[in-house]
Motif scaffolding. Structure first.
Motif, mmCIF file in Angstrom:
data_model
loop_
_atom_site.group_PDB
_atom_site.id
_atom_site.type_symbol
_atom_site.label_atom_id
_atom_site.label_comp_id
_atom_site.label_asym_id
_atom_site.label_seq_id
_atom_site.Cartn_x
_atom_site.Cartn_y
_atom_site.Cartn_z
ATOM 1 N N ALA A 144 -26.255 8.317 -45.673
ATOM 2 C CA ALA A 144 -25.931 7.790 -44.346
ATOM 3 C C ALA A 144 -26.744 6.535 -44.057
ATOM 4 O O ALA A 144 -26.236 5.580 -43.436
ATOM 5 C CB ALA A 144 -26.199 8.859 -43.288
ATOM 6 N N THR A 145 -27.980 6.503 -44.495
ATOM 7 C CA THR A 145 -28.837 5.327 -44.304
ATOM 8 C C THR A 145 -28.318 4.136 -45.103
ATOM 9 O O THR A 145 -28.330 2.996 -44.617
ATOM 10 C CB THR A 145 -30.282 5.663 -44.732
ATOM 11 O OG1 THR A 145 -30.784 6.716 -43.899
ATOM 12 C CG2 THR A 145 -31.189 4.449 -44.626
ATOM 13 N N MET A 146 -27.834 4.383 -46.318
ATOM 14 C CA MET A 146 -27.366 3.290 -47.166
ATOM 15 C C MET A 146 -25.971 2.797 -46.796
ATOM 16 O O MET A 146 -25.602 1.663 -47.132
ATOM 17 C CB MET A 146 -27.368 3.734 -48.634
ATOM 18 C CG MET A 146 -28.753 4.014 -49.193
ATOM 19 S SD MET A 146 -28.770 4.206 -51.016
ATOM 20 C CE MET A 146 -27.622 5.571 -51.254
ATOM 21 N N ALA A 150 -23.802 -0.672 -47.996
ATOM 22 C CA ALA A 150 -23.084 -0.460 -49.258
ATOM 23 C C ALA A 150 -21.687 -1.058 -49.228
ATOM 24 O O ALA A 150 -21.122 -1.329 -48.155
ATOM 25 C CB ALA A 150 -22.995 1.031 -49.558
ATOM 26 N N ALA A 151 -21.122 -1.256 -50.410
ATOM 27 C CA ALA A 151 -19.731 -1.703 -50.506
ATOM 28 C C ALA A 151 -18.811 -0.622 -49.940
ATOM 29 O O ALA A 151 -19.123 0.571 -50.030
ATOM 30 C CB ALA A 151 -19.374 -1.975 -51.961
ATOM 31 N N PRO A 152 -17.685 -1.016 -49.357
ATOM 32 C CA PRO A 152 -16.750 -0.010 -48.835
ATOM 33 C C PRO A 152 -16.274 0.915 -49.956
ATOM 34 O O PRO A 152 -16.064 0.474 -51.084
ATOM 35 C CB PRO A 152 -15.591 -0.850 -48.284
ATOM 36 C CG PRO A 152 -16.161 -2.217 -48.081
ATOM 37 C CD PRO A 152 -17.208 -2.387 -49.134
ATOM 38 N N PRO A 153 -16.109 2.202 -49.662
ATOM 39 C CA PRO A 153 -15.630 3.129 -50.694
ATOM 40 C C PRO A 153 -14.174 2.833 -51.030
ATOM 41 O O PRO A 153 -13.450 2.241 -50.229
ATOM 42 C CB PRO A 153 -15.784 4.500 -50.034
ATOM 43 C CG PRO A 153 -15.705 4.225 -48.567
ATOM 44 C CD PRO A 153 -16.331 2.872 -48.370
ATOM 45 N N ARG A 214 -27.657 -3.960 -55.127
ATOM 46 C CA ARG A 214 -26.944 -5.067 -55.786
ATOM 47 C C ARG A 214 -25.914 -5.692 -54.853
ATOM 48 O O ARG A 214 -25.695 -6.906 -54.877
ATOM 49 C CB ARG A 214 -26.267 -4.560 -57.065
ATOM 50 C CG ARG A 214 -27.237 -4.282 -58.194
ATOM 51 C CD ARG A 214 -26.498 -3.969 -59.495
ATOM 52 N NE ARG A 214 -27.430 -3.773 -60.606
ATOM 53 C CZ ARG A 214 -27.075 -3.552 -61.860
ATOM 54 N NH1 ARG A 214 -25.778 -3.486 -62.174
ATOM 55 N NH2 ARG A 214 -27.979 -3.403 -62.799
ATOM 56 N N PHE A 215 -25.282 -4.871 -54.019
ATOM 57 C CA PHE A 215 -24.247 -5.376 -53.115
ATOM 58 C C PHE A 215 -24.824 -6.339 -52.086
ATOM 59 O O PHE A 215 -24.134 -7.277 -51.650
ATOM 60 C CB PHE A 215 -23.565 -4.195 -52.417
ATOM 61 C CG PHE A 215 -22.419 -4.593 -51.540
ATOM 62 C CD1 PHE A 215 -21.246 -5.106 -52.086
ATOM 63 C CD2 PHE A 215 -22.505 -4.455 -50.160
ATOM 64 C CE1 PHE A 215 -20.179 -5.478 -51.267
ATOM 65 C CE2 PHE A 215 -21.455 -4.820 -49.343
ATOM 66 C CZ PHE A 215 -20.283 -5.329 -49.896
ATOM 67 N N ILE A 216 -26.089 -6.130 -51.696
ATOM 68 C CA ILE A 216 -26.710 -6.991 -50.672
ATOM 69 C C ILE A 216 -27.767 -7.922 -51.267
ATOM 70 O O ILE A 216 -28.546 -8.528 -50.528
ATOM 71 C CB ILE A 216 -27.335 -6.136 -49.546
ATOM 72 C CG1 ILE A 216 -28.425 -5.212 -50.111
ATOM 73 C CG2 ILE A 216 -26.254 -5.342 -48.814
ATOM 74 C CD1 ILE A 216 -29.223 -4.479 -49.030
ATOM 75 N N ALA A 217 -27.777 -8.058 -52.580
ATOM 76 C CA ALA A 217 -28.868 -8.771 -53.260
ATOM 77 C C ALA A 217 -29.036 -10.212 -52.788
ATOM 78 O O ALA A 217 -30.157 -10.748 -52.814
ATOM 79 C CB ALA A 217 -28.644 -8.739 -54.770
ATOM 80 N N GLU A 218 -27.954 -10.856 -52.343
ATOM 81 C CA GLU A 218 -28.045 -12.256 -51.938
ATOM 82 C C GLU A 218 -28.390 -12.417 -50.462
ATOM 83 O O GLU A 218 -28.361 -13.544 -49.937
ATOM 84 C CB GLU A 218 -26.722 -12.965 -52.256
ATOM 85 C CG GLU A 218 -26.435 -13.011 -53.754
ATOM 86 C CD GLU A 218 -25.158 -13.767 -54.076
ATOM 87 O OE1 GLU A 218 -24.547 -14.331 -53.142
ATOM 88 O OE2 GLU A 218 -24.778 -13.788 -55.262
ATOM 89 N N ASP A 219 -28.743 -11.331 -49.810
ATOM 90 C CA ASP A 219 -29.121 -11.372 -48.388
ATOM 91 C C ASP A 219 -30.504 -10.752 -48.236
ATOM 92 O O ASP A 219 -30.643 -9.558 -48.005
ATOM 93 C CB ASP A 219 -28.095 -10.610 -47.554
ATOM 94 C CG ASP A 219 -28.294 -10.796 -46.059
ATOM 95 O OD1 ASP A 219 -29.426 -11.122 -45.642
ATOM 96 O OD2 ASP A 219 -27.324 -10.596 -45.300
#
Length: 259
Positions: A144-146, A150-153, A214-219
């Motif tokens: 729930a925290t992530m 995270a990328a949409p399922p 990895r999904f948010i690595a550029e932020d």
């Protein structure tokens, strides 16, 4: 995703006792043919094999199966390792006396499909057993925290921790099972000296956490925010005795396939 990082380290260093708990609940032993679904590196499968059961460990991720083979050899356990999808198992109807899964089947995206397959491969009167993280417990709350980061399922995917809700599992199996026994238990985790150590271990070893970062690595701001949120989660779930240990809730559920 499960080939990312080092999931076997999680299985052996953090949650090792869950496999034997499930094996005992399923009463695996000599003369029983057992299928471990989404077996990973064999947390439960190896424990079952060491009881003398005839065991097949099935998982979608070849890398985990290879590690499992090595762990089994070290433990002196003999069992089969086969690649297979929990939603489309490559086994015949009623082929096994026991079908079990230790925090594995819960991550198959379509819950009814995997529950149907689990039932299909067990003989009438056979045993089904699962250990799954609960929605309100530590791992459920970690997901729930992530989630906001995270990328949409994929379409149609259901949240994994629903498998830790006994009513959800009862609904998946329906009237095709009898003698359902569901019990919420706590796993005491003493592997981490601090919330930050937990966070960094999961960032390095646990596939879903790695994928989220990895999904948010550029932020960088979102990375820092997730760092804070996961450490805060670890603090909230620390043991009440102040020891630094953590208490992780899981559901242990067993049932018999109806005749």
């Amino acid at each position: 995703m499960w080939a990312l990082g080092d999931y076997p380290a999680v299985a052996t260093e953090v949650i090792a006792e869950l496999g034997p708990v499930l094996v005992r609940a399923c009463q695996a032993g000599p003369g029983t043919r057992v299928l471990d679904i989404a077996a990973g590196s064999g947390n439960a499968a190896i424990a079952a094999a060491l009881t003398g059961a005839d065991v097949v460990a099935s998982d979608l991720t070849p890398e985990l199966l290879e590690t499992g083979r090595a762990h089994a050899a070290e433990a002196g356990a003999k069992l089969e390792w086969q690649q297979g999808d929990a939603e489309d198992l490559p086994y015949g109807d009623g082929e096994f006396d026991v079908a079990m899964s230790c925090v594995g089947i819960m991550f198959a995206p379509h819950h009814q499909a995997s529950a149907d397959e689990m039932l299909r491969v067990v003989r009438p009167g056979g045993t089904l057993g699962v250990v799954n993280w609960t929605p309100q417990g530590f791992i459920g709350q970690m997901f729930a925290t992530m989630k906001p980061y995270a990328a949409p399922p994929p379409p149609g995917a259901q949240p994994a921790p629903l498998w830790g809700d006994p009513e959800h599992v009862r609904a998946l199996f329906g009237d095709r099972v009898t003698d359902v026994v569901a019990e919420r238990r706590m796993l005491r985790v003493e592997r981490f000296g601090s919330p930050e150590e937990f966070r960094d271990f999961f960032k390095a070893c646990y596939g879903p956490t790695i994928a989220t970062y990895r999904f948010i690595a550029e932020d960088p701001e979102r990375v820092a925010a997730l760092d804070r949120d996961l450490a805060d989660l670890g603090r909230r779930f620390g043991a009440a005795d102040g020891s630094g240990a953590m208490e992780w809730e899981y559901l242990l559920l067993t049932a018999r396939k109806a005749d």
